[in-house]
Design an enzyme around this catalytic site. Structure first.
Site, short mmCIF file in Angstrom:
data_model
loop_
_atom_site.label_atom_id
_atom_site.label_comp_id
_atom_site.label_asym_id
_atom_site.label_seq_id
_atom_site.Cartn_x
_atom_site.Cartn_y
_atom_site.Cartn_z
N GLY A 234 0.92 -1.33 0.21
CA GLY A 234 -0.13 -0.03 0.12
C GLY A 234 0.77 1.32 -0.04
O GLY A 234 0.73 2.17 -1.10
N ILE A 459 -1.64 -5.27 4.59
CA ILE A 459 -0.91 -4.60 3.30
C ILE A 459 0.30 -5.10 3.28
O ILE A 459 1.23 -4.69 2.56
CB ILE A 459 -0.91 -3.12 3.29
N THR A 621 8.04 -10.05 12.55
CA THR A 621 7.48 -9.13 11.75
C THR A 621 7.85 -7.77 11.99
O THR A 621 8.03 -6.69 10.93
CB THR A 621 5.83 -9.35 11.85
N GLN A 625 9.61 -5.03 9.31
CA GLN A 625 9.23 -3.76 8.97
C GLN A 625 10.44 -3.04 9.00
O GLN A 625 10.47 -1.93 8.19
CB GLN A 625 8.19 -3.54 10.06
N LYS A 689 3.01 0.21 20.48
CA LYS A 689 2.93 1.16 19.37
C LYS A 689 3.13 0.68 18.30
O LYS A 689 3.72 -0.39 17.96
CB LYS A 689 3.66 2.43 19.89
N GLY A 690 2.89 1.51 17.01
CA GLY A 690 2.96 1.35 15.83
C GLY A 690 4.49 1.31 15.45
O GLY A 690 5.00 2.11 15.90
N VAL A 691 4.98 0.37 14.49
CA VAL A 691 6.33 0.44 14.10
C VAL A 691 6.30 0.79 12.49
O VAL A 691 7.65 1.05 12.37
CB VAL A 691 7.16 -0.71 14.40
N GLU A 693 5.86 3.07 10.25
CA GLU A 693 6.31 4.15 9.60
C GLU A 693 7.43 4.81 10.29
O GLU A 693 8.07 5.36 9.50
CB GLU A 693 5.08 5.41 9.85
#
Lengths: 730, 327
Positions: A234, A459, A621, A625, A689-691, A693
């Site tokens: 994406g 994605i 994963t 990333q 938390k998100g990684v 970006e």
């Protein structure tokens, strides 16, 4: 969590064997293949069509030159997630080259492609505005993108503090437009049955597509279904709803047959978004001890004439360093080009390129190590507003990264290896966080199997692995007994897969849903729910232990269903973390490059990244990333650029031949990515938390800083191509 | 893409005979033709598949100590042939740097030099002034974005593109000959004269006539001291910004013969004949080598934004010489 490195990608075998089905793999009975005809002028009006020759081609069923007016509900849609309010084929206006002006529908793709070249369109051609050189203006107050942050931010008196600072560094840092180019282009299959619209669509959020298409046709949301089991990359290009999704759905309705529209690689350069060309002007002021006194960060970005997309690249200047005076501003350059958008990594990706370069320049001026300068200005609270961090272990990341890389022992000022000049650089990584409301349903079946149901999309980042994993961990099961069902708007609502928001939101919902299953099992057993535990496929309470299968069999239940939700304060659908706190991820990137100054070559030799991201849900994963982001960032640093051709008024290259991306040979084996041990107690029960970006922030600056270390040459204009590294003397 | 008829040639005379029909093209590896058809560069009405002609796959020694390479030999098979690797390392290296492994397994050595320019204006999917697409329409690149893969030698206002094949640069360096057949008779074309410069015909890519087929390539005496250098933003799978092929002979400690060809600087591989002459008699590694190579650039003319390619090409030639001397 530990031991998660052994949990591999659940969708891996299907993807590498070709068994995974993507939007374009679906076919509907009686479907027509759509091919778009793009405008060959950059600005002006369509004055006429001659479709006779195209319509005479064998297999051609329709040539559409206009589409019905959208329902009035369209005007009320929020943008984003509607990507652009300007819809092609509603009138004769042309705002950019390649803007769809007609659609050919045929029984075969070949027939549609052939006929599309035979649609004759006449234009009233008008002068166009080159966005790259357009006057920078304040974003429109009506822009939904512009509302996402402040156009201007002032803390203290940055201008005065700069003037009074004995040590200063300033620079103008530029970066070209870049296209996301996911491997799978955008694709949609739209079918109408009895007033209901079903689309198979390659997207990053099925519910936004559902609600947007419902508004286009004035339907209730439950009359639209969006299915998307796999998304082949994406990078932001599929985050929002772009015109092709609306055009294909309108066409299917207009001709009363299913319509399949797969964008060509060329279409991807005129229909969906891209990261815009940006110019950053950064000024830093410090005292002689290296303590920052002021940061000024002004950003201009390219946007379309039709909408103002604002790329808030100044964000890290409000987030990284303890500085009393900050001034930022954001402006846009409007031109005749399709609309820019969020692309990995938005906001902080561009911002850390400029700020990370300027900090290196300041360190050089101060004659201090760039890492020392960071430690001197370490922000213990948010520099923007003084709120506490929900969690931050950047200091530990610096220390661990420096140790793993050998930062303190490196030869400063570069070394030589044959024709190669070797240099090292570092920069900060950071990314703001998003939380989205999300729901999940977990079904525990009598046979011991578990289903996780929610309409999230994967994605490629690993959602289809980590959510079954979270359910398995909460229920004390092996992941092999858990199946994820996702990518369908009829499943429980899931937040979008962008802004690194999936793990926090869906992870929380799945964790709570699995916990709800335990609670219901406890109810069945009449055990106190708060005292039970999950243990290897069984529920335990004190010294009692009953396998799940036994509980269900005894109670004659086929399944136990648990529901969970990520609910945000004050009923919000999205926020930036816990109220009253600042939530961010951080990291330190250390890079070694080689430069061959005779040939202008720049090559990556090794990289070390250590990140502070809260708890890591799946080490494999997450690490993947970070490696992917390093590759992405290397492309930004060393080669990627999409050029708006100033004479033609269009993207010059609209393919993968004229826009180089990194290949395997560019990435050396010495890529060392790790995470500090951390748990963020304020974002959600997982502490994560998100990684995604975060991974592509800080890379370009670290590369440019390493190039400076190697060569003494400061490159402020990306990408760092041979032309910029070569000694021009004959 | 338009419908076309497909015929498979069983014999060379049959292939040449089939090619007498108008708007017919030969199909060999097929790695380029499909691109042309999809972009609209070519709309052949008939394809003659020569891929199964048996006699054109071989690599055989010639009587004068060289090698004859059949046109249908796959790039990887040529590059990894032991005779090519040892006697003509510049050619082997150029092939290995020419494309991805997948393409090299499919593409043929006879087809590679006839690939068309990679100019983004020529390859445009929309209408753009390009004398190679529409003769007489002009050259949008002349005043356009011409910094990277554009010419510094031999260009005219009618075309500023560059010849993209790497193997062709090595062949020009080695004074190889390209052997053709045609229904009316074949010929031998020096590799240095195979590609057409725009002052002769800006619409042309090479000197092949309609229906003329490359059947082989002949390499002369071995050139074991030779090397190929390719400069590009990324490490692999990309056309050259600049490349250089060099072959040298050293007698009694001085250069007795030098041949240098540059790639991606002109519409044909560009031999630096003046530099080659100036190099004879010089000691390898001496400062005069740099001056000698630089003397080959007196005819270089930059476009509006590619002046840096002149020193880059000079440095690349120097590097290729350095590697050839070490070989």
């Amino acid at each position: 969590m530990s031991g998660t490195y052994g949990i591999t990608r659940q969708d891996g075998p299907a993807k590498v064997t070709g068994a995974a089905t993507y939007a374009a793999d679906y076919n509907a009975e009686g479907q027509l293949y759509a091919v778009l005809v793009g405008s060959s002028v950059t600005a002006g009006r369509v004055t006429g069509y001659d479709t006779a020759e195209a319509e005479a081609e064998p297999g051609v069923v329709h040539v559409l030159t206009g589409l019905p007016t959208v329902h009035e509900a369209f005007a009320g849609l929020p943008s984003p997630p509607l990507a652009t309010r300007f819809l092609p084929m509603q009138n004769d206006e042309i705002h950019y080259w390649g803007q769809p002006v007609a659609m050919v529908l045929a029984d075969s793709l070949e027939a549609a492609e052939g006929a599309a070249t035979r649609v004759r369109v006449s234009y009233d051609r008008q002068p166009f505005v080159n966005p790259d050189t357009a006057l920078a203006v304040t974003p429109s107050p009506d822009s939904g993108y512009g509302m996402l942050d402040a156009h201007e931010f002032r803390k203290g008196d940055a201008a005065g503090a700069l003037a009074g600072s004995p040590v200063r560094a300033s620079g103008t840092y530029t970066q070209p437009s870049r296209h996301g180019n996911p491997m799978e282009p955008s694709a949609i299959l739209a079918e109408w049955h009895d007033g209901r619209l079903t689309v198979h669509d390659s997207v990053q959020h099925v519910y936004a597509v559902r609600d947007t298409l419902a508004a286009v046709f004035g339907l209730a949301s439950d009359k639209v279904r969006v299915i998307n089991p796999h998304t082949g990359g994406g990078f932001g290009t599929k985050a929002f709803i772009w015109p092709h999704e609306i055009l294909a759905s309108q066409a299917a309705k207009a001709v009363d047959r299913p319509v399949k529209l797969v964008l060509t690689r060329q279409d991807m350069y005129s229909i969906v978004g891209y990261q815009p060309l940006m110019e950053h002007r950064v000024e830093l002021g410090a005292n002689e001890s290296g303590e920052l006194q002021a940061i000024v960060h002004e950003v201009d970005n390219v946007t379309a004439l039709t909408d103002d997309y604002v790329e808030f690249g100044s964000a890290p200047s409000k987030a990284l360093y303890d500085v009393p005076n900050i001034s930022t501003s954001q402006r846009v350059r409007r031109g005749n080009v399709n609309l820019s958008s969020f692309m990995r990594s938005p906001i902080d990706g561009p911002g850390t390129w400029a700020l990370g370069s300027a900090m290196d320049e300041l360190a050089h001026t101060l004659s201090v190590d760039p890492l020392t300068l960071r430690l001197t200005n370490y922000a213990e609270v948010s520099p923007a507003d003084g709120t506490p961090w929900s969690s931050k272990k950047l200091r530990e990341a610096y220390e661990e990264g420096a140790r793993r890389f050998g930062w303190w022992d490196r030869p400063k000022g570069g070394t030589r290896d044959g024709h190669w000049l070797i240099g090292c650089g570092m920069a900060d990584c950071t990314q703001g966080q998003f939380r989205f409301t999300s729901n999940a349903r977990v079904r525990l079946r009598a046979d011991g199997s578990v289903k996780v149901e929610a309409g999230y999309t994967d994605i490629g980042a690993g959602s289809t692995t980590i959510f079954p994993q979270i359910a398995a961990q909460t229920l004390g099961l092996d992941i092999r007994s858990v199946q994820g069902v996702s990518g369908d708007s009829e499943l429980p609502y899931a937040g979008p897969t962008y802004g690194s928001g999936t793990t926090i939101a869906m992870g929380t919902a799945v964790h709570l849903a699995a916990g709800d299953v335990l609670r219901r099992l406890a109810d069945v057993m009449s055990w106190p729910a708060e005292e039970v535990r999950a243990d290897d496929g069984a529920l335990t309470w004190r010294d009692h232990r009953r396998p799940y299968a036994d509980i269900l069999r005894a109670a004659r239940l086929d399944e136990v269903i648990g529901d969970g939700a990520m609910v945000l304060p004050n009923g919000a659908s999205a926020d930036a973390g816990a109220p009253g706190m600042s939530t961010r991820t951080f990291g330190a990137m250390f890079i070694e490059v080689g430069v061959d100054p005779d040939l202008g070559l720049l090559r990556l030799r090794r990289a070390t990244g250590v990140y502070s991201v809260g708890a890591v849900v799946n080490e494999r994963t997450a690490r993947s990333q970070m490696i992917g982001g390093l590759v992405w960032g290397w492309g930004m640093a060393a080669m990627e650029a999409s050029h708006f051709e100033p004479n033609l008024g269009r993207w010059l290259s609209q393919d993968l031949a004229g826009v180089p991306l990194p290949v395997n040979a560019d990435i050396p084996p010495h890529i060392d990515m790790s995470f500090v041990d951390e748990f963020d107690p304020h974002v959600g029960p997982l502490g994560a938390k998100g990684v995604g970006e975060l991974s592509a922030t800080g890379i370009a600056a670290a590369v440019a800083n390493a190039v400076f270390d190697a060569t003494g040459r400061r490159v402020r204009d990306l990408p760092i191509t041979p032309e910029k590294l070569l000694d021009p003397r004959m | 893409m338009r419908p076309f008829t497909y015929v498979r040639a069983e014999t060379l005379p049959g292939a040449l005979d089939s090619a007498r029909t108008d708007n017919t093209m030969f199909l060999a590896g097929g790695t380029e033709l499909l691109n042309w058809a999809r972009i609209g560069i070519e709309t052949p009405s008939r394809l003659v598949d020569i891929g199964r002609l048996p006699e054109l796959h071989e690599i055989t020694p010639t009587e004068d100590g060289g090698l004859r390479i059949g046109a249908l030999a796959r790039l990887n098979d040529v590059a990894q042939d032991a005779r090519v690797e040892t006697a003509y390392p510049v050619f082997s290296q150029a092939i290995l740097k020419a494309a991805s492994a997948q393409l090299r397994n499919l593409a043929t050595i006879g087809g590679n030099p006839v690939q068309r320019v990679r100019c983004p204006y020529f390859r445009s999917n929309g209408p753009v002034a390009c004398n190679k697409r529409v003769p007489g329409s002009g050259c949008a690149a002349l005043h356009g974005a011409n910094s990277e893969r554009f010419a510094i030698f031999g260009w005219t206002e009618d075309c500023v593109a560059v010849q993209p094949s790497d193997p062709a640069v090595a062949l020009a360096c080695l004074d190889a000959e390209i052997i053709t057949e045609h229904g009316d008779g074949g010929r031998r074309i020096p590799a240095t004269e195979f590609h057409t410069l725009p002052d002769v015909d800006p619409a042309a890519h090479n000197v092949l006539r309609p229906g003329e087929l490359i059947t082989g390539i002949e390499l002369g005496a071995p050139a074991p001291r030779s090397a190929y250098v390719k400069v590009r933003e990324r490490q692999s799978y990309e056309y050259a910004l600049v490349s250089a092929a060099a072959a040298v002979e050293v007698t009694d400690g001085v250069i007795s013969r030098a041949r240098v060809a540059l790639g991606s600087v002109a519409l044909r591989p560009w031999r630096l004949y003046d530099a080659e002459a100036a190099l004879v008699g010089l000691t390898p590694g001496s400062p005069e080598v740099r001056d000698a190579v630089t003397s080959g650039f007196s005819a270089a003319r930059p476009l509006s934004s590619n002046a840096y390619k002149i020193p880059l090409a000079r440095n690349t030639a120097l590097r290729a010489l350095e590697l050839a001397l070490e070989a």
